[in-house]
Design a protein around this motif. Structure first.
Motif, PDB file in Angstrom:
ATOM      1  N   ILE A 155      36.228 129.106  70.310  1.00 32.01           N
ATOM      2  CA  ILE A 155      35.632 128.315  69.234  1.00 32.01           C
ATOM      3  C   ILE A 155      34.281 128.891  68.869  1.00 32.01           C
ATOM      4  CG2 ILE A 155      34.731 126.020  68.692  1.00 32.01           C
ATOM      5  CD1 ILE A 155      37.207 125.011  69.248  1.00 32.01           C
ATOM      6  N   ILE A 213      34.906 131.706  66.563  1.00 29.54           N
ATOM      7  CA  ILE A 213      35.302 131.208  65.244  1.00 29.54           C
ATOM      8  C   ILE A 213      34.073 130.745  64.484  1.00 29.54           C
ATOM      9  CG2 ILE A 213      36.550 129.344  64.097  1.00 29.54           C
ATOM     10  CD1 ILE A 213      38.656 129.589  66.275  1.00 29.54           C
ATOM     11  N   GLN A 214      33.091 130.205  65.202  1.00 27.46           N
ATOM     12  CA  GLN A 214      31.915 129.642  64.542  1.00 27.46           C
ATOM     13  C   GLN A 214      30.721 130.581  64.545  1.00 27.46           C
ATOM     14  OE1 GLN A 214      31.249 126.033  66.610  1.00 27.46           O
ATOM     15  NE2 GLN A 214      33.048 125.024  65.771  1.00 27.46           N
ATOM     16  N   ASN A 215      30.933 131.865  64.689  1.00 27.40           N
ATOM     17  CA  ASN A 215      29.841 132.849  64.665  1.00 27.40           C
ATOM     18  C   ASN A 215      28.822 132.603  65.756  1.00 27.40           C
ATOM     19  OD1 ASN A 215      30.888 133.785  62.218  1.00 27.40           O
ATOM     20  ND2 ASN A 215      29.747 132.220  61.125  1.00 27.40           N
ATOM     21  N   ARG A 216      29.233 132.127  66.904  1.00 26.09           N
ATOM     22  CA  ARG A 216      28.254 132.041  67.987  1.00 26.09           C
ATOM     23  C   ARG A 216      28.893 132.582  69.261  1.00 26.09           C
ATOM     24  NH1 ARG A 216      29.250 127.342  70.630  1.00 26.09           N
ATOM     25  NH2 ARG A 216      30.873 126.126  69.614  1.00 26.09           N
ATOM     26  N   SER A 248      42.907 118.304  67.621  1.00 23.31           N
ATOM     27  CA  SER A 248      42.583 118.482  66.216  1.00 23.31           C
ATOM     28  C   SER A 248      43.769 119.152  65.524  1.00 23.31           C
ATOM     29  CB  SER A 248      41.348 119.372  66.121  1.00 23.31           C
ATOM     30  OG  SER A 248      41.062 119.698  64.815  1.00 23.31           O
ATOM     31  N   PRO A 249      44.144 118.778  64.308  1.00 25.42           N
ATOM     32  CA  PRO A 249      43.523 117.811  63.398  1.00 25.42           C
ATOM     33  C   PRO A 249      43.980 116.366  63.623  1.00 25.42           C
ATOM     34  CG  PRO A 249      45.366 118.843  62.303  1.00 25.42           C
ATOM     35  CD  PRO A 249      45.307 119.425  63.671  1.00 25.42           C
ATOM     36  N   ASP A 306      42.978 114.506  66.229  1.00 31.59           N
ATOM     37  CA  ASP A 306      42.192 114.048  67.371  1.00 31.59           C
ATOM     38  C   ASP A 306      41.438 112.769  67.062  1.00 31.59           C
ATOM     39  OD1 ASP A 306      40.589 115.257  65.564  1.00 31.59           O
ATOM     40  OD2 ASP A 306      39.251 116.161  67.004  1.00 31.59           O
ATOM     41  N   GLU A 365      34.940 111.824  67.271  1.00 30.60           N
ATOM     42  CA  GLU A 365      33.547 111.706  67.658  1.00 30.60           C
ATOM     43  C   GLU A 365      32.708 110.982  66.611  1.00 30.60           C
ATOM     44  OE1 GLU A 365      31.140 115.322  68.319  1.00 30.60           O
ATOM     45  OE2 GLU A 365      32.128 115.212  70.248  1.00 30.60           O
ATOM     46  N   SER A 366      32.954 111.281  65.329  1.00 29.73           N
ATOM     47  CA  SER A 366      32.055 110.738  64.326  1.00 29.73           C
ATOM     48  C   SER A 366      32.291 109.251  64.106  1.00 29.73           C
ATOM     49  CB  SER A 366      32.197 111.508  63.025  1.00 29.73           C
ATOM     50  OG  SER A 366      33.539 111.722  62.726  1.00 29.73           O
ATOM     51  N   ARG A 391      41.938 123.833  66.403  1.00 29.36           N
ATOM     52  CA  ARG A 391      40.769 122.981  66.595  1.00 29.36           C
ATOM     53  C   ARG A 391      39.540 123.575  65.918  1.00 29.36           C
ATOM     54  NH1 ARG A 391      37.403 121.639  71.910  1.00 29.36           N
ATOM     55  NH2 ARG A 391      35.710 120.750  70.750  1.00 29.36           N
ATOM     56  N   GLY A 392      39.457 124.902  65.932  1.00 28.76           N
ATOM     57  CA  GLY A 392      38.307 125.523  65.295  1.00 28.76           C
ATOM     58  C   GLY A 392      38.395 125.555  63.795  1.00 28.76           C
ATOM     59  N   LEU A 447      40.558 123.204  61.522  1.00 30.35           N
ATOM     60  CA  LEU A 447      40.970 122.112  60.641  1.00 30.35           C
ATOM     61  C   LEU A 447      40.110 120.867  60.815  1.00 30.35           C
ATOM     62  CD1 LEU A 447      44.814 122.384  61.068  1.00 30.35           C
ATOM     63  CD2 LEU A 447      43.465 123.089  59.130  1.00 30.35           C
ATOM     64  N   PRO A 448      39.792 120.204  59.701  1.00 36.54           N
ATOM     65  CA  PRO A 448      39.182 118.877  59.807  1.00 36.54           C
ATOM     66  C   PRO A 448      40.235 117.834  60.176  1.00 36.54           C
ATOM     67  CG  PRO A 448      39.276 119.558  57.512  1.00 36.54           C
ATOM     68  CD  PRO A 448      39.917 120.632  58.308  1.00 36.54           C
ATOM     69  N   ARG A 449      39.770 116.641  60.493  1.00 41.91           N
ATOM     70  CA  ARG A 449      40.752 115.680  61.004  1.00 41.91           C
ATOM     71  C   ARG A 449      41.242 114.737  59.917  1.00 41.91           C
ATOM     72  NH1 ARG A 449      36.386 112.945  63.508  1.00 41.91           N
ATOM     73  NH2 ARG A 449      36.466 114.382  65.207  1.00 41.91           N
ATOM     74  N   HIS A 484      24.502 106.455  67.605  1.00 44.09           N
ATOM     75  CA  HIS A 484      25.827 106.972  67.328  1.00 44.09           C
ATOM     76  C   HIS A 484      25.765 108.465  67.030  1.00 44.09           C
ATOM     77  CE1 HIS A 484      29.828 107.057  65.694  1.00 44.09           C
ATOM     78  NE2 HIS A 484      30.007 105.878  66.227  1.00 44.09           N
ATOM     79  N   SER A 512      27.371 110.292  65.197  1.00 38.43           N
ATOM     80  CA  SER A 512      27.756 110.776  63.877  1.00 38.43           C
ATOM     81  C   SER A 512      26.622 110.715  62.879  1.00 38.43           C
ATOM     82  CB  SER A 512      28.889 109.928  63.343  1.00 38.43           C
ATOM     83  OG  SER A 512      28.352 108.776  62.765  1.00 38.43           O
ATOM     84  N   MET A 543      33.962 115.073  59.071  1.00 31.13           N
ATOM     85  CA  MET A 543      35.408 115.051  58.890  1.00 31.13           C
ATOM     86  C   MET A 543      36.122 115.570  60.126  1.00 31.13           C
ATOM     87  SD  MET A 543      37.113 116.443  55.435  1.00 31.13           S
ATOM     88  CE  MET A 543      35.769 116.111  54.363  1.00 31.13           C
ATOM     89  N   GLY A 544      35.364 116.024  61.095  1.00 35.43           N
ATOM     90  CA  GLY A 544      35.975 116.432  62.343  1.00 35.43           C
ATOM     91  C   GLY A 544      36.343 117.893  62.400  1.00 35.43           C
ATOM     92  N   ALA A 545      35.686 118.715  61.596  1.00 29.39           N
ATOM     93  CA  ALA A 545      36.036 120.132  61.611  1.00 29.39           C
ATOM     94  C   ALA A 545      35.336 120.860  62.752  1.00 29.39           C
ATOM     95  CB  ALA A 545      35.689 120.777  60.281  1.00 29.39           C
ATOM     96  N   SER A 546      34.899 120.126  63.751  1.00 26.05           N
ATOM     97  CA  SER A 546      34.300 120.642  64.977  1.00 26.05           C
ATOM     98  C   SER A 546      33.283 121.742  64.736  1.00 26.05           C
ATOM     99  CB  SER A 546      35.352 121.116  65.977  1.00 26.05           C
ATOM    100  OG  SER A 546      35.950 122.295  65.547  1.00 26.05           O
ATOM    101  N   THR A 580      32.754 124.196  62.574  1.00 30.07           N
ATOM    102  CA  THR A 580      32.920 125.533  62.018  1.00 30.07           C
ATOM    103  C   THR A 580      32.260 125.686  60.646  1.00 30.07           C
ATOM    104  OG1 THR A 580      34.958 125.662  63.239  1.00 30.07           O
ATOM    105  CG2 THR A 580      34.580 127.345  61.605  1.00 30.07           C
ATOM    106  N   MET A 622      28.532 125.782  61.012  1.00 26.34           N
ATOM    107  CA  MET A 622      27.965 127.029  61.509  1.00 26.34           C
ATOM    108  C   MET A 622      27.963 128.092  60.424  1.00 26.34           C
ATOM    109  SD  MET A 622      27.052 126.073  64.356  1.00 26.34           S
ATOM    110  CE  MET A 622      26.390 127.495  65.156  1.00 26.34           C
ATOM    111  N   ILE A 635      43.853 118.872  53.743  1.00 28.11           N
ATOM    112  CA  ILE A 635      43.249 117.785  54.513  1.00 28.11           C
ATOM    113  C   ILE A 635      41.950 117.344  53.849  1.00 28.11           C
ATOM    114  CG2 ILE A 635      42.319 117.140  56.752  1.00 28.11           C
ATOM    115  CD1 ILE A 635      44.229 118.976  58.073  1.00 28.11           C
ATOM    116  N   VAL A 637      31.985 106.972  57.626  1.00 30.90           N
ATOM    117  CA  VAL A 637      31.187 108.095  58.089  1.00 30.90           C
ATOM    118  C   VAL A 637      31.177 109.189  57.033  1.00 30.90           C
ATOM    119  CG1 VAL A 637      30.659 109.159  60.262  1.00 30.90           C
ATOM    120  CG2 VAL A 637      32.597 107.663  60.117  1.00 30.90           C
TER     121      VAL A 637
END
Lengths: 391, 390, 165, 103
Positions: A56, A59-62, A234-235, A237, A242-243, A315-316, A318-320, B37, B39, B143-146, B148, B151, B217, B375
């Motif tokens: 991940i 995927i996220q440039n870190r 994910s997607p 999850d 979390e949010s 997981r890296g 798609l949004p949910r 929270h 979020s 939206m839960g895109a963890s 990405t 970043m 999505i 959210v």
């Protein structure tokens, strides 16, 4: 030599058992195998958490974890020590007994599923006649533990997360079952060992894996979707979204119990990835006849890890989804597709060999897939938009 | 969960702090989102009344980050307030500087040299680009895109912040503008660096859009959700991309002709639905317009001083009077209202924060939608709590 | 009769008793889940693999979850003011005790003459499938019809009434 | 004693427990749970008789049990649907309070 390597674990077990009196051998043999499963998968879990965080990160440039040990490989040990030494907090109003039992029920049910998975040639704990049914029965038991965790915490987030998770797992379990039924139809057996054996044949050096047929491909796709939802990845999850819900049904867990939940969820991913590999990717059989010299268990674990990488990739990327969209997707898209797939599998069975059945079966599935997806987008008025400008 | 009837009596006493009831007696579920929270964009609380997962009431609770900004500004000199404005909307400190400088310049009737105006436009549009990019990243994070997209946006933001740092000495708390110009001049090397970054921006926006705008999505989550009607938006005083996403053509750069925006050719994108997707797309399109402005400004930037030579720095005492300076900040209309009594510090100092005023319609947008959408709608407003609470 | 039989029986009966006696409704549901699991284990001991797994799948995977959903939807997890047992609990208990006495007496009466056969019947899933599709195809179809009817019925019964109805 | 008698006794005990639950509890859901227990006890009997009966290969008892599980699932779904519907109407699941035929 090749044979020895292929059967190395089986031979090792027999060699060890020879030191014992004959009366003890069956019982000790089972215990040995169970200990192996309980040892191997948590180790794999530790390795995969690093892989996931590194992947991940890429995927996220870190960079991902890179401090503990070379390339951060020892990160899971640090994580493990941290979570084990943390205080185990039980909320004051929580139902202590149920709160305590929930992670244990989860872990036990998840590990039971491995009993019927063939992890290599002759490497299965029990070759049950109704192995697939056993697997799904164990999968169904995890839902109870999720409910127990959410309800006993006396926390609204936990309860909402648990109800979401249970509703989602029930919905996608139907799809999971129906997408596996095509395999049962074609192999004529519920025993996972026989299902692998049916796929372990080669013509022109290519294996008879079910994924290489139209119905098998559609089934694998649906199975993959359902498996992702079933393991809360994910997607899909949103039970632990979390949010919205902090951490879903295990919000109120800490320390060792939290680690157990984490382990249980991860091992459930391994187990469902293993089941998917067994059903559609030929289990431990080699992808090419020429590659059969590589030990069978390596193929099984290789396929397992490939499936895990797909999970990590999704997981890296798609949004949910939202809860109602998730349910709609299960009942209005995945389920009809699975039923249609059953029909196509029947058609395939009763049409003779030849190009015609390939064309007809693929056409039915592709048309339904595209049509349903397109219809859904149209019905909800979704689509790209154009924008006007003011000067 | 079954939808159930709502007992109106329970909504009457809604202003009290929510009490967690053990078994959810009654038909509504009260959920406090925040202030801890994970979020929320900062320390912000939303008290929700949920019927199943449907939002019945939403009460924003803010003030956790209140720092007495306006009162402090009234007790220190005009110039000493400048660094405080950085801390309002800490994502885009340069536009805050600009709006405050504009207000004071109006108060004392000060001229700004042309080079300084160009620098202000360049910095302002760079700020807009990075603010919109990261706000979209935050939206996708909700939206839960963890993380990405976030970043990706931050990678671009990093380049812009590096530019800010090399010019002003600070990445986020720039404290760069002065009444009558800018603090330091930009070197040709810096301008070349800006040209390089700006040249890279279109590729970044294309990539961003390719991944996000067409995603099913994203469309399913954003289209038709959190609709803000243009009438309500106007009545509530909503400004910025949110207002334009509702289809109202109102951009202070066009309306107020402040600075030198009249010299640049740019268009104002407008949405037709006023939903989250429109807000998202309007931001994307605004980044593209900003790139156009930046290219024009970088081409036309003249030489000369960056500070009005007649500007009085020491013993700065404006004549008694009042002034309101406003700009199109990335989040909306950012205005500073000043009353001078002839002393060294303002008699009254007031900020019109776009974040706070855009947030007032949050409940109207959320009512009836799913709790998961709250959210998302909150994320699409694009706020910074430093500006909301001041 | 091995030790396993006694252990599982105790587990099952304890689960059932807890389900009937506990105050908290959710605890009752979890206890009955234990009883269902115990019964599945008893089925397995009787060499009825298929029925045992079906029992777990249906009862733990579906019925138990349905029950807890129903409990939460009806806010049933609070203890009612009037106690958990109905006013006529004594009569109910008497009837149940009487029935158990009769059944137990009958079983004990014939215990000696019951068959002792112990060779496990070799029944494969294939045979069950063939029986379902052959001899028992009519009942299977009827069950399918019944399940469909029950599904539709349950949805209609539990569906939220629209305003104005 | 034959093993069959043991299973029969356990089944009788579970049946009695289920019956007691169904007859004594006030909560409608728990009454349903009691009924489920009774059905399960019957299933245990069926399977035990199949196992120790003269013709296990005929699968009669087993089939009966499988069908009975399916019927029980349907019964649970409809029963709980009814309970939820009644709860929505009468705001209670207490059977002692549900003593009117008219809503």
């Amino acid at each position: 030599m090749i044979q020895t390597l292929d059967q190395i674990f089986v031979l090792l077990k027999h060699w060890l058992l020879n030191f014992l009196p004959a009366a003890w051998q069956p019982a000790v043999g089972v215990v040995l195998s169970v200990v192996c499963i309980i040892g191997v998968f948590p180790a794999l879990f530790a390795f995969t958490t690093v892989l996931e965080r590194k992947g991940i990160g890429r995927i996220q440039n870190r960079l991902g974890p890179n401090r503990v040990g070379p390339f951060g490989i020892l990160q899971p040990i640090a994580d493990g020590i941290k979570s084990l030494t943390k205080e185990d907090i039980v909320p004051l109003k929580a139902d202590a007994a149920v709160h305590f039992l929930a992670p244990i029920v989860l872990v036990v049910a998840v590990f039971m599923g491995f009993a019927v998975l063939p992890m290599g040639r002759n490497m299965v704990l029990v070759d049950m006649d109704a192995g697939l049914l056993f697997y799904f029965a164990m999968g169904a038991s995890t839902e109870v533990s999720v409910f127990m965790a959410g309800w006993s915490s006396r926390n609204k987030y936990s309860l909402l997360g648990a109800m979401r998770a249970v509703a989602q797992m029930i919905s996608y379990e139907v799809a999971l079952l129906l997408s596996s039924v095509v395999v049962v139809m074609m192999s004529g057996s519920l025993s996972l060992v026989k299902i692998v054996a049916a796929q372990n044949q080669y013509s022109w050096g290519l294996p008879h894996w079910y994924i290489f047929t139209p119905w098998g491909f559609a089934g694998a796709l649906m199975f993959g979707i359902a498996a992702t939802a079933e393991t809360n990845r994910s997607p899909f999850d949103l039970p632990e979204g979390e949010s919205e819900l902090v951490a879903g049904y295990f919000t109120e867990y800490s320390g060792f119990k939290f680690a157990l939940f984490f382990l249980g969820e991860y091992v459930a991913m391994f187990s469902i990835a293993g089941l998917g590999a067994t059903l559609f990717l030929g289990g431990w059989s080699a992808p090419l006849a020429a590659l059969q010299f590589i030990p069978s268990w390596m193929w099984f674990f290789g396929k397992l890890m490939v499936a895990m990488c797909v999970f990590i990739w999704m997981r890296g990327t798609l949004p949910r989804l939202r809860q109602d969209q998730l349910m709609n997707f299960a009942w209005k898209f995945v389920l009809p597709m699975c039923l249609l797939n059953l029909f196509v599998a029947g058609l395939w069975r009763f049409m003779g060999d030849g190009l015609l059945r390939w064309v007809i079966c693929s056409a039915i599935l592709i048309l339904a897939y595209v049509g349903m997806g397109w219809g859904e987008m149209k019905r909800k008025h979704l689509g790209p938009r154009t924008y006007r400008y003011a000067e | 969960m079954t939808p159930s009837t709502i007992d109106p009596e329970r909504l009457e006493g809604w202003n009290r702090p929510p009490i967690i009831e053990p078994d959810g007696e009654g038909d509504l579920l009260e959920v406090a989102m925040g202030p801890h929270h994970p979020s929320t964009h900062g320390v912000f609380r939303m008290d929700l009344a949920l019927d199943g997962e449907r939002v019945i009431r939403l009460k924003p609770v803010f003030g956790y980050l209140h720092r007495n900004h306006e009162k402090i500004a009234e007790t220190v000199s005009y110039l000493a307030t400048m660094p405080y404005t950085d801390r309002l909307d800490y994502i885009c400190s340069l536009t805050n500087n600009w709006a405050y400088a504009l207000a004071v310049e109006k108060l004392v009737g000060q001229e700004v040299p042309e080079r300084a105006e160009y620098l202000r436009v360049i910095l302002g549009e760079l700020t807009r680009a990075q603010n919109h990019a990261s706000s979209i990243g935050f939206l996708l994070q909700e939206m839960g895109a963890s993380g990405t997209p976030l970043m990706y946006a931050f990678r671009e933001r990093e380049k812009i912040l590096d530019l800010f740092e090399s010019l002003t000495g600070s990445r986020m708390m720039c404290n760069y503008m002065r009444f009558g110009g800018c603090r330091v001049d930009a070197s040709p090397v810096w301008l070349d660096a800006v040209r390089k970054v700006v040249a890279g921006l279109p590729a970044f926006v294309d990539e961003f859009e390719r991944f996000l705008s067409g995603s099913e999505i994203v469309m399913a989550r954003c289209q038709g959700v959190g609709i803000l009607k243009p009438e309500l938006a106007i009545n509530a005083g909503v400004t910025g991309p949110m207002l334009r996403a509702s289809g109202v053509n109102y951009d202070i750069r066009k309306v107020d002709h402040y600075g030198i925006y009249d010299r640049f050719k740019f268009r104002v994108p407008l949405g037709d639905h006023g939903d989250i997707y429109d807000r998202y797309m309007v931001r994307i399109l605004e980044i593209r317009e900003s790139i156009g402005i930046l290219e024009q400004a970088l081409k036309g930037i003249p030489g000369g001083p960056v500070m009005d030579p007649k500007a009085k720095i020491r013993n700065f005492r404006p004549k008694p009077g009042e002034a309101y300076g406003r700009i199109e900040a990335p989040k909306g209309e950012l205005g500073f209202y000043l009353i001078s009594d002839g002393g060294p510090n303002p008699y009254r100092y007031r900020v019109r924060p776009p974040s706070l005023i855009n947030l007032t319609v949050l409940e109207d947008m959320c009512l009836g939608s799913n709790v998961a959408d709250v959210v998302l709608i909150f994320g699409s407003v694009d706020i910074v709590l430093g500006e909301v609470d001041r | 009769m091995g030790i396993a039989f006694y252990l599982v029986s105790v587990l099952t009966v304890a689960g059932g008793l807890a389900a009937v006696l506990l105050k908290n409704t959710v605890h009752c549901a979890l206890a009955v889940t234990t009883a269902f699991a115990g019964l599945a284990l008893l089925f397995l001991q009787l060499d009825a693999q298929f029925a045992g797994f079906a029992q777990i799948l249906v009862y733990i995977g579906a019925v138990a979850i349905l029950v807890v959903f129903a409990i939460l939807l009806t806010r049933g997890s609070e203890t009612p003011k009037g106690g958990v047992f109905s006013k006529t609990w004594l009569a109910g208990l008497a009837v149940a005790a009487a029935i158990f006495a009769v059944l137990g007496w009958a079983v004990l009466q014939v215990a000696g003459s019951l068959p002792q056969q112990n060779a496990a019947p070799a029944v494969t899933v294939n045979q069950i499938g063939e029986a379902l599709m052959g001899r028992y195809v009519l009942p299977l179809e009827i069950i399918a019809l019944l399940l469909t009817a029950a599904l539709i019925g349950a949805v209609i019964v539990a569906m939220h009434e629209k305003e104005g109805d | 004693m034959s093993p069959l008698a043991g299973y029969l006794l356990v089944a009788a005990l579970i049946f009695a427990i289920g019956l007691a639950g169904a007859l004594t509890r006030r909560n409608a859901i728990l009454v349903l749970i009691g009924i489920e227990l009774m059905l399960n006890a019957a299933n245990l009997n069926l399977i035990a008789f199949w196992r120790y009966g003269p013709h296990p290969e005929a699968l009669t008892g087993m089939m009966f049990a499988i069908f009975s599980i399916a019927v029980a699932a349907a019964e649970a779904a409809v029963g709980l649907g009814l309970v939820i519907s009644i709860h929505r109407h009468a705001k209670t699941t207490d059977l002692d309070e549900m003593n009117r035929m008219k809503g």
